[in-house]
Scaffold this active site. Structure first.
Site, mmCIF file in Angstrom:
data_model
loop_
_atom_site.group_PDB
_atom_site.id
_atom_site.type_symbol
_atom_site.label_atom_id
_atom_site.label_comp_id
_atom_site.label_asym_id
_atom_site.label_seq_id
_atom_site.Cartn_x
_atom_site.Cartn_y
_atom_site.Cartn_z
ATOM 1 N N TYR A 1 0.852 -1.192 0.000
ATOM 2 C CA TYR A 1 0.000 0.000 0.000
ATOM 3 C C TYR A 1 0.886 1.241 0.000
ATOM 4 C CZ TYR A 1 -4.329 2.574 0.960
ATOM 5 O OH TYR A 1 -5.429 3.406 0.875
ATOM 6 N N SER B 1 -21.545 -2.980 -3.536
ATOM 7 C CA SER B 1 -20.452 -2.874 -2.568
ATOM 8 C C SER B 1 -20.819 -1.878 -1.482
ATOM 9 C CB SER B 1 -19.173 -2.421 -3.272
ATOM 10 O OG SER B 1 -19.320 -1.084 -3.741
ATOM 11 N N ALA B 2 -20.000 -1.817 -0.438
ATOM 12 C CA ALA B 2 -20.279 -0.884 0.660
ATOM 13 C C ALA B 2 -20.261 0.557 0.173
ATOM 14 C CB ALA B 2 -19.261 -1.083 1.781
ATOM 15 N N ASP C 1 -25.164 -10.239 -12.396
ATOM 16 C CA ASP C 1 -26.360 -11.076 -12.446
ATOM 17 C C ASP C 1 -26.225 -12.185 -11.412
ATOM 18 O OD1 ASP C 1 -28.771 -12.088 -13.170
ATOM 19 O OD2 ASP C 1 -28.199 -12.635 -15.222
ATOM 20 N N ARG C 2 -27.352 -12.609 -10.844
ATOM 21 C CA ARG C 2 -27.341 -13.624 -9.790
ATOM 22 C C ARG C 2 -28.744 -14.204 -9.672
ATOM 23 N NH1 ARG C 2 -24.960 -9.968 -5.531
ATOM 24 N NH2 ARG C 2 -24.233 -8.916 -7.396
ATOM 25 N N GLY D 1 -10.108 -1.556 -7.994
ATOM 26 C CA GLY D 1 -9.904 -2.389 -9.175
ATOM 27 C C GLY D 1 -10.151 -3.848 -8.866
ATOM 28 N N MET D 2 -11.385 -4.170 -8.516
ATOM 29 C CA MET D 2 -11.700 -5.515 -8.034
ATOM 30 C C MET D 2 -11.433 -6.603 -9.065
ATOM 31 S SD MET D 2 -15.060 -5.080 -5.587
ATOM 32 C CE MET D 2 -16.095 -4.282 -6.817
ATOM 33 N N TRP E 1 -8.406 8.757 -4.313
ATOM 34 C CA TRP E 1 -7.836 8.129 -3.114
ATOM 35 C C TRP E 1 -8.163 9.035 -1.947
ATOM 36 C CZ3 TRP E 1 -1.903 7.625 -1.827
ATOM 37 C CH2 TRP E 1 -1.742 6.745 -0.747
ATOM 38 N N VAL E 2 -9.094 8.592 -1.109
ATOM 39 C CA VAL E 2 -9.579 9.446 -0.029
ATOM 40 C C VAL E 2 -8.451 9.812 0.936
ATOM 41 C CG1 VAL E 2 -10.313 7.562 1.508
ATOM 42 C CG2 VAL E 2 -11.491 9.774 1.595
#
Length: 387
Positions: free
Chosen positions: A79, A200-201, A223-224, A299-300, A323-324
């Protein structure tokens, strides 16, 4: 530097506690070398001198601290932002305390500290404070006050913050709010933003916040089998304007349907929020109107962001990173202002926090074990260690 000075004056390793009359026994999760958490994390026990508190410092106890992906990446050494390694807690070699997010309660304040009193709640003002610990000695200016439930009630608010809300307020809610408000002017009732990772959160916070601000939203999700139930939840509970699948996002034919939604409001899709990358990012970028902005904050898919040349030349699309940590690093006032807005929504029950799996720490145990387990279990959802 200031914390190092405080440490020399008020911190003692456990080997010297016999010389001190009144000490607070504390634990911290630390690492001396980068690597996989299970291999490098250790529990460091130390003492805080409660009798000789510096006039400008405070002592806090931890109420809760979560496990975030960035915490894991810091431990692994991959990181960009890394905490300083020191011996201030009495370790034999320089170590860093893990954790960037958490909620704390004031135990004691120095004589010159006027912005806190015992019992107040607070969160770290800056990054790399090291929140995976039971207690902390720091400067009064290194924490930002947030209302505890009693204070919210006294101010006539419908609700006080929960430990989960306070402990997780500094990353995901702030990320969502700042991406929506800091870069592009979105006209309420007219304009739109589109995002992938809608479930996502951060995605759910962005959907709720856009609804509170009157901004139309399009959330892209995978899709699910329970797709319709999820769409119903996102529209009814989070306030999403529209929810589409990744297949619809990739379909040029479905693009005309999206254009009809935007035409009805008389606005534009001015902002895209990307946390996936790859072809998914291409899909949401294509939905942007001329001069639109795509912010990438994750970037999942582990795939690069792909933008066709035509989007740059003919639509003047801009692609930037978000980038917070970097944004708020040198702007404490922006962080406090943003925190204030999120707190107000929480107090008024207008914003729902992302749930966490809470695990209660037993002081007789080794603290590092809880966070190592939390890292393993984080693949199944947000983990929060409470004290």
């Amino acid at each position: 530097m200031y914390r190092n000075q405080l440490a020399r004056a008020s911190l003692r390793s456990t080997s010297s506690i016999n010389q001190i009359r009144n000490m607070i026994t504390a634990q911290a999760v630390v690492y001396a070398q980068h690597g996989e958490p299970k291999d490098v994390l250790k529990t460091l026990k130390y003492e805080i001198d409660d009798d000789n508190l510096d006039s400008n410092s405070i002592i806090v106890k931890t109420l809760g601290s979560p496990v975030n992906p960035s915490d894991i990446n810091q431990i692994q050494g991959v990181y960009p932002s890394k905490p300083e390694k020191t011996t201030e807690l009495g370790s034999n070699e320089p170590v860093a305390v893990c954790g960037n997010e958490g909620l704390f309660e004031i135990l004691k304040v120095g004589d010159n500290v006027s912005n806190f009193k015992v019992g107040d709640w607070c969160v770290p003002t800056s990054v790399n404070m090291g929140t995976w610990r039971t207690h902390m000695l720091c400067g009064g200016d290194e924490m930002t006050k947030i209302p505890n439930p009693e204070q919210s009630k006294a101010n006539g608010k419908p609700s006080g913050l929960s430990v989960n809300q306070g402990a997780t307020i500094s990353v995901n809610p702030l990320t969502a709010y700042l991406m929506l408000t800091h870069y592009v002017k979105l006209t309420p009732g007219k304009d739109w933003f589109i995002q992938n990772g809608g479930n996502s959160a951060v995605g759910k916070y962005a959907t709720q916040i856009s609804n509170l601000l009157g901004i139309n939203s399009i959330s892209v999700i995978r899709d699910r089998p329970d797709l319709q139930d999820l769409i119903k939840n996102m529209t009814e509970e989070c306030g999403a304007t529209k929810v589409i699948t990744e297949e619809q996002n990739a379909s040029k034919e479905f693009g005309s349907e999206i254009k009809s939604w935007v035409k009805e409001t008389g606005g534009e899709i001015k902002l895209a929020l990307n946390c996936v990358g790859g072809k998914n990012s291409t899909g949401i970028a294509r939905k942007l109107n001329n001069n639109g902005l795509m912010l990438t904050y994750g970037g999942m898919s582990m795939q690069p962001v792909i933008l066709p040349t035509s989007l740059h030349i003919f639509k003047n699309i801009t692609s930037s990173g978000f980038w917070v940590t970097q944004l708020l690093k040198n702007d404490v006032e922006l962080k406090r202002k943003t925190l204030g807005q999120i707190i107000e929504w929480y107090e008024n029950r207008q914003l729902k926090d992302a749930p966490s799996k809470e695990t209660k720490f037993n002081p007789s145990d080794e603290l590092s074990r809880y966070y190592i387990d939390g890292i393993v279990n984080s693949k199944g959802g947000k983990q929060l260690i409470v004290y």
